[in-house]
Design a protein around this motif. Structure first.
Motif, PDB file in Angstrom:
ATOM      1  N   ALA A  30      -6.770  24.758  45.062  1.00 20.34           N
ATOM      2  CA  ALA A  30      -8.021  24.402  44.400  1.00 20.34           C
ATOM      3  C   ALA A  30      -7.737  23.690  43.097  1.00 20.34           C
ATOM      4  O   ALA A  30      -6.768  23.963  42.415  1.00 20.34           O
ATOM      5  CB  ALA A  30      -8.841  25.669  44.146  1.00 20.34           C
ATOM      6  N   PRO A  31      -8.587  22.734  42.665  1.00 16.52           N
ATOM      7  CA  PRO A  31      -8.344  21.977  41.446  1.00 16.52           C
ATOM      8  C   PRO A  31      -8.257  22.885  40.237  1.00 16.52           C
ATOM      9  O   PRO A  31      -8.946  23.876  40.140  1.00 16.52           O
ATOM     10  CB  PRO A  31      -9.573  21.046  41.358  1.00 16.52           C
ATOM     11  N   ALA A  32      -7.366  22.510  39.297  1.00 13.28           N
ATOM     12  CA  ALA A  32      -7.241  23.285  38.066  1.00 13.28           C
ATOM     13  C   ALA A  32      -8.477  23.090  37.211  1.00 13.28           C
ATOM     14  O   ALA A  32      -9.078  22.028  37.176  1.00 13.28           O
ATOM     15  CB  ALA A  32      -6.005  22.826  37.289  1.00 13.28           C
ATOM     16  N   PRO A  33      -8.899  24.088  36.478  1.00 11.73           N
ATOM     17  CA  PRO A  33     -10.050  23.953  35.616  1.00 11.73           C
ATOM     18  C   PRO A  33      -9.747  23.023  34.460  1.00 11.73           C
ATOM     19  O   PRO A  33      -8.609  22.884  34.031  1.00 11.73           O
ATOM     20  CB  PRO A  33     -10.290  25.391  35.121  1.00 11.73           C
ATOM     21  N   ALA A  34     -10.782  22.401  33.934  1.00 10.11           N
ATOM     22  CA  ALA A  34     -10.597  21.512  32.800  1.00 10.11           C
ATOM     23  C   ALA A  34     -10.234  22.274  31.555  1.00 10.11           C
ATOM     24  O   ALA A  34      -9.714  21.736  30.612  1.00 10.11           O
ATOM     25  CB  ALA A  34     -11.868  20.695  32.558  1.00 10.11           C
ATOM     26  N   ALA A  35     -10.505  23.544  31.512  1.00  9.04           N
ATOM     27  CA  ALA A  35     -10.152  24.356  30.366  1.00  9.04           C
ATOM     28  C   ALA A  35      -9.784  25.725  30.845  1.00  9.04           C
ATOM     29  O   ALA A  35     -10.229  26.180  31.860  1.00  9.04           O
ATOM     30  CB  ALA A  35     -11.315  24.433  29.383  1.00  9.04           C
ATOM     31  N   GLY A  36      -8.948  26.378  30.082  1.00  9.96           N
ATOM     32  CA  GLY A  36      -8.627  27.753  30.432  1.00  9.96           C
ATOM     33  C   GLY A  36      -7.174  28.038  30.252  1.00  9.96           C
ATOM     34  O   GLY A  36      -6.566  27.632  29.300  1.00  9.96           O
ATOM     35  N   GLY A  37      -6.582  28.754  31.194  1.00 14.82           N
ATOM     36  CA  GLY A  37      -5.232  29.236  31.050  1.00 14.82           C
ATOM     37  C   GLY A  37      -5.276  30.704  30.742  1.00 14.82           C
ATOM     38  O   GLY A  37      -6.291  31.241  30.347  1.00 14.82           O
ATOM     39  N   GLU A  38      -4.153  31.377  30.902  1.00 15.44           N
ATOM     40  CA  GLU A  38      -4.143  32.817  30.763  1.00 15.44           C
ATOM     41  C   GLU A  38      -3.710  33.278  29.395  1.00 15.44           C
ATOM     42  O   GLU A  38      -3.689  34.454  29.108  1.00 15.44           O
ATOM     43  CB  GLU A  38      -3.243  33.431  31.838  1.00 15.44           C
ATOM     44  N   GLY A  39      -3.303  32.378  28.501  1.00 18.41           N
ATOM     45  CA  GLY A  39      -2.899  32.814  27.179  1.00 18.41           C
ATOM     46  C   GLY A  39      -4.091  33.255  26.362  1.00 18.41           C
ATOM     47  O   GLY A  39      -5.231  32.904  26.616  1.00 18.41           O
ATOM     48  N   GLY A  40      -3.831  34.063  25.334  1.00 23.07           N
ATOM     49  CA  GLY A  40      -4.883  34.506  24.442  1.00 23.07           C
ATOM     50  C   GLY A  40      -5.277  33.406  23.482  1.00 23.07           C
ATOM     51  O   GLY A  40      -4.723  32.305  23.480  1.00 23.07           O
ATOM     52  N   ALA A  41      -6.259  33.730  22.612  1.00 25.57           N
ATOM     53  CA  ALA A  41      -6.768  32.732  21.682  1.00 25.57           C
ATOM     54  C   ALA A  41      -5.683  32.225  20.739  1.00 25.57           C
ATOM     55  O   ALA A  41      -5.750  31.107  20.252  1.00 25.57           O
ATOM     56  CB  ALA A  41      -7.929  33.331  20.878  1.00 25.57           C
TER      57      ALA A  41
ATOM     58  N   ALA B  51       2.093  26.300  33.262  1.00 28.01           N
ATOM     59  CA  ALA B  51       1.925  26.506  31.823  1.00 28.01           C
ATOM     60  C   ALA B  51       1.171  27.790  31.521  1.00 28.01           C
ATOM     61  O   ALA B  51       1.544  28.550  30.619  1.00 28.01           O
ATOM     62  CB  ALA B  51       1.197  25.302  31.216  1.00 28.01           C
ATOM     63  N   SER B  52       0.102  28.053  32.280  1.00 27.33           N
ATOM     64  CA  SER B  52      -0.657  29.281  32.036  1.00 27.33           C
ATOM     65  C   SER B  52       0.168  30.508  32.378  1.00 27.33           C
ATOM     66  O   SER B  52       0.040  31.556  31.740  1.00 27.33           O
ATOM     67  CB  SER B  52      -1.965  29.273  32.836  1.00 27.33           C
ATOM     68  N   GLY B  53       1.058  30.378  33.385  1.00 29.83           N
ATOM     69  CA  GLY B  53       1.948  31.480  33.704  1.00 29.83           C
ATOM     70  C   GLY B  53       2.931  31.785  32.588  1.00 29.83           C
ATOM     71  O   GLY B  53       3.487  32.879  32.518  1.00 29.83           O
ATOM     72  N   ARG B  54       3.140  30.830  31.671  1.00 34.12           N
ATOM     73  CA  ARG B  54       4.021  31.048  30.521  1.00 34.12           C
ATOM     74  C   ARG B  54       3.222  31.387  29.262  1.00 34.12           C
ATOM     75  O   ARG B  54       3.746  31.339  28.150  1.00 34.12           O
ATOM     76  CB  ARG B  54       4.876  29.810  30.266  1.00 34.12           C
ATOM     77  N   GLY B  55       1.941  31.721  29.444  1.00 36.59           N
ATOM     78  CA  GLY B  55       1.141  32.183  28.310  1.00 36.59           C
ATOM     79  C   GLY B  55       0.438  31.094  27.533  1.00 36.59           C
ATOM     80  O   GLY B  55      -0.102  31.353  26.456  1.00 36.59           O
ATOM     81  N   MET B  56       0.414  29.853  28.029  1.00 39.79           N
ATOM     82  CA  MET B  56      -0.277  28.774  27.327  1.00 39.79           C
ATOM     83  C   MET B  56      -1.737  28.702  27.764  1.00 39.79           C
ATOM     84  O   MET B  56      -2.080  29.049  28.885  1.00 39.79           O
ATOM     85  CB  MET B  56       0.377  27.419  27.611  1.00 39.79           C
ATOM     86  N   ARG B  57      -2.584  28.241  26.873  1.00 37.62           N
ATOM     87  CA  ARG B  57      -3.917  27.814  27.264  1.00 37.62           C
ATOM     88  C   ARG B  57      -3.822  26.355  27.696  1.00 37.62           C
ATOM     89  O   ARG B  57      -3.043  25.601  27.132  1.00 37.62           O
ATOM     90  CB  ARG B  57      -4.905  27.948  26.100  1.00 37.62           C
ATOM     91  N   VAL B  58      -4.607  25.960  28.683  1.00 36.04           N
ATOM     92  CA  VAL B  58      -4.464  24.623  29.257  1.00 36.04           C
ATOM     93  C   VAL B  58      -5.818  23.940  29.356  1.00 36.04           C
ATOM     94  O   VAL B  58      -6.808  24.554  29.763  1.00 36.04           O
ATOM     95  CB  VAL B  58      -3.815  24.690  30.665  1.00 36.04           C
ATOM     96  N   ARG B  59      -5.840  22.672  28.971  1.00 34.81           N
ATOM     97  CA  ARG B  59      -6.992  21.802  29.247  1.00 34.81           C
ATOM     98  C   ARG B  59      -6.468  20.557  29.962  1.00 34.81           C
ATOM     99  O   ARG B  59      -5.350  20.110  29.695  1.00 34.81           O
ATOM    100  CB  ARG B  59      -7.728  21.417  27.965  1.00 34.81           C
ATOM    101  N   VAL B  60      -7.301  20.028  30.853  1.00 35.39           N
ATOM    102  CA  VAL B  60      -6.914  18.853  31.634  1.00 35.39           C
ATOM    103  C   VAL B  60      -7.926  17.745  31.396  1.00 35.39           C
ATOM    104  O   VAL B  60      -9.142  17.985  31.447  1.00 35.39           O
ATOM    105  CB  VAL B  60      -6.839  19.188  33.143  1.00 35.39           C
TER     106      VAL B  60
END
Length: 589
Positions: free
Chosen positions: A23-34, A56-65
């Motif tokens: 499924a397409p990655a969200p434009a914003a998000g990721g699993e890292g905290g604020a 990247a999110s698996g390494r704790g980053m927040r991600v935007r696309v």
């Protein structure tokens, strides 16, 4: 097959399947905290951006696309990213070099790594001229691209230092900032010396610049206050003074000053003296804070850093996880191969941990074969996942003993989380230590969360994941990955067995998540899904469908029948594990 160094070895594994589109990655998000670093991916390749975002999110980053440069500019305006991964040529026709120029001109500049199919020497020169910090050529595995980004972020942190400047003259503070910021020194200015201690605690500076003559409290008195506290006794202090008579100079050095600069300020002199002090204290700090054998933080330094992160977690209401790992059968390595080989193993473990974890995580050796990892903004399950990935990397490291035999080394680990498993470092250590010994008792070579419990001998066996797959090689790969991460799991090889285990008034197994292949003997995956839906099993269980067919109609059919998610074969195991974690978090019980 390699001979292993101890028990708990992994079963033979086939090569990992190639990644597949999901499924397409969200434009914003990721699993890292604020507080986690924000990565902006600027690329219009949907499949690639999803895989990059997952990594990247698996390494704790927040991600935007962002898929266009206009979209990227809007994202940058909304929140400045910690780093940008940029394709030079998007379908909107505008060159990514324009955005690179804009990001390099910001204050502070935004680090940019270029990932593009263009690879001419001219392109490389253009990127370097515009301040790009990395040039990667497609195709490139997502982990290597994120490795390059983490290296850039780490390099930026190493070069970034903070100075607290205290002077009651705003013009002096502005001058200091103007001179030092371009030299890579972030300046925090303070005009009221009565707020010095508050500012010191907030800024956590690498150096302090003090004016001698100030109202209410002099700079000499502030220096004495600092030197009376062990936390600040080693921080370099440079004085600004308009008086250079022998008595004044004697007073500031007697108070504990490291250097002084005469007013009016001469720019190059101030920059040179401040940088010299910072470099010298960094050298001494590295010697005092680093484990000499492995190069990672030692126990004293890591306890200080973890304590600081715990205080930050409390203030920001963020999670913090502590990982504790111990090498399996390490004594046998020393006894059989000598302590020189044992030292090489420890150095290699440290390198693997540094590669597997984020730059802001604390990686430390606490003595012997025991290592600790502090992970700010990371929940316990994510910490288990990250340590399990490090364990998988460690399994691939090969060592040669004096007899020419090849062996590898594994570790057992436990992970605890603040505040649920403890409110301070000692309590978190006890929780992680208990989980680590559970991992050893369960067979070693795995990572378990604090509070983990084995299957209970009640009527229904409780498992986290039931693997329903008729391909033994793929099933071994999946169950091995689940074992490493401490998930309770079982495997069945046909659909009828799965229904018999899960359905009925007295089910033999209650699974939180089912990985369900579509092509199964006796009863295919869709029939299994229908049977589970009729028996209301789907109310408590999340089903992730696995299939080599990925047509839109088939995906829609599975979702309409109650499947939680759908993954096409061949798939990337890390991506599938990410989907499993999402299913577990969604409420499957």
């Amino acid at each position: 097959r390699r001979r292993r160094s101890g028990g708990g070895g992994s079963p033979p594994r086939p090569p990992p399947p190639r990644p597949a589109t999901a499924a397409p990655a969200p434009a914003a998000g990721g699993e890292g905290g604020a507080g986690s670093p924000l990565l902006l991916i600027v690329d219009d390749d949907a499949e690639l951006t999803e895989r990059l975002a997952m990594e990247a999110s698996g390494r704790g980053m927040r991600v935007r696309v962002a898929t266009t440069l206009a979209h990227a500019r809007a994202e940058v305006a909304r929140e400045a990213p910690s780093a940008v991964l940029l394709d030079l040529q998007l379908e909107d026709g505008e060159s990514g070099l324009a955005l690179l120029n804009e990001l390099a001109a910001r204050t502070p500049p935004v680090p940019v790594v270029v990932l593009t199919a263009r690879g001419s020497f001219t392109d490389r020169v253009d990127v370097a001229r515009r301040g790009g910090l990395g040039f990667l050529q497609k195709p490139l595995p997502p982990p290597k691209a994120i490795d390059a980004l983490e290296h850039v972020l780490q390099r930026g942190r190493e070069l970034r230092t903070t100075l607290l400047a205290v002077d009651d003259d705003p013009q002096v503070l502005a001058t200091v900032e103007t001179l030092l910021e371009p030299a890579g020194v972030r300046v925090t200015g303070l005009g009221d010396p009565l707020r010095f201690w508050e500012a010191l605690e907030a800024a956590m500076p690498d150096a302090v610049l003090l004016d001698v003559d100030m109202p209410a409290v002099t700079g000499v008195e502030l220096c004495r206050v600092m030197r009376n506290d062990a936390r600040w006794s080693a921080v370099p202090v440079v004085f600004l003074t308009g008086r250079t008579d022998a008595e004044t100079i004697q007073r500031i050095f007697a108070a504990g000053a490291d250097d002084y600069v005469a007013k009016p300020i001469v720019g190059p002199e101030l920059v040179t003296r401040v940088r010299n002090r910072l470099e010298r204290v960094q050298l001494h700090r590295n010697l005092a804070d680093t484990d000499a054998l492995t190069g990672v933080a030692n126990r004293r330094r890591s306890e200080e850093m973890i304590g600081r992160l715990l205080r930050l977690a409390a203030r920001q209401s963020q999670p913090f996880s502590l990982g504790l790992l111990d090498l399996d059968h390490f004594k046998e390595v020393n006894d059989r191969c000598g302590h020189g080989m044992g030292d090489e193993v420890l150095r290699r473990v440290a390198k693997v941990l540094q590669k597997a974890f984020r730059a802001e995580d604390v990686v430390a050796r606490w003595g012997g074969e025991e290592f600790v990892v502090g992970m700010y903004g990371m929940e316990k399950d994510d910490g288990v996942q990250r340590l399990a990935e490090a364990l998988e990397m460690m399994r691939e490291e090969r060592f040669h003993d004096p007899d020419g035999c090849v062996f590898d080394v594994t570790f057992s680990a436990g992970v605890s989380q603040y505040p649920m498993d403890g409110a301070d470092l000692q309590a978190l250590y006890r929780g992680a230590d208990a989980a680590m010994y559970q991992a050893k008792d369960a067979g070693r070579n795995r990572v378990l969360p604090a509070g983990w419990s084995p299957e209970q001998p009640d009527a229904a066996r409780i498992v986290d994941v039931l693997v329903v797959e008729d391909d033994p090689a793929l099933a071994r790969l999946l169950t091995h990955a689940l074992t490493t991460r401490g998930y309770r799991h079982e495997w069945v090889d046909n659909g009828r067995k799965a229904v018999d285990l899960l359905a009925g008034s007295r089910p033999a197994v209650r699974a939180r998540v089912v990985l369900l292949d579509v092509d199964l003997p006796e009863m295919d995956g869709h029939a299994v899904l229908r049977a589970l839906g009729r028996d209301r099993v789907l109310e408590r269980t999340r089903v992730v469908m696995l299939t080599v067919r990925s047509s839109e109609s088939e995906v829609v059919q599975a979702l309409e029948m109650g499947a939680f998610d759908h993954v096409a074969k061949p798939f990337s195991v890390p991506v599938l594990l990410q989907r499993i974690r999402r299913a577990l978090r969604s409420g499957g019980r």
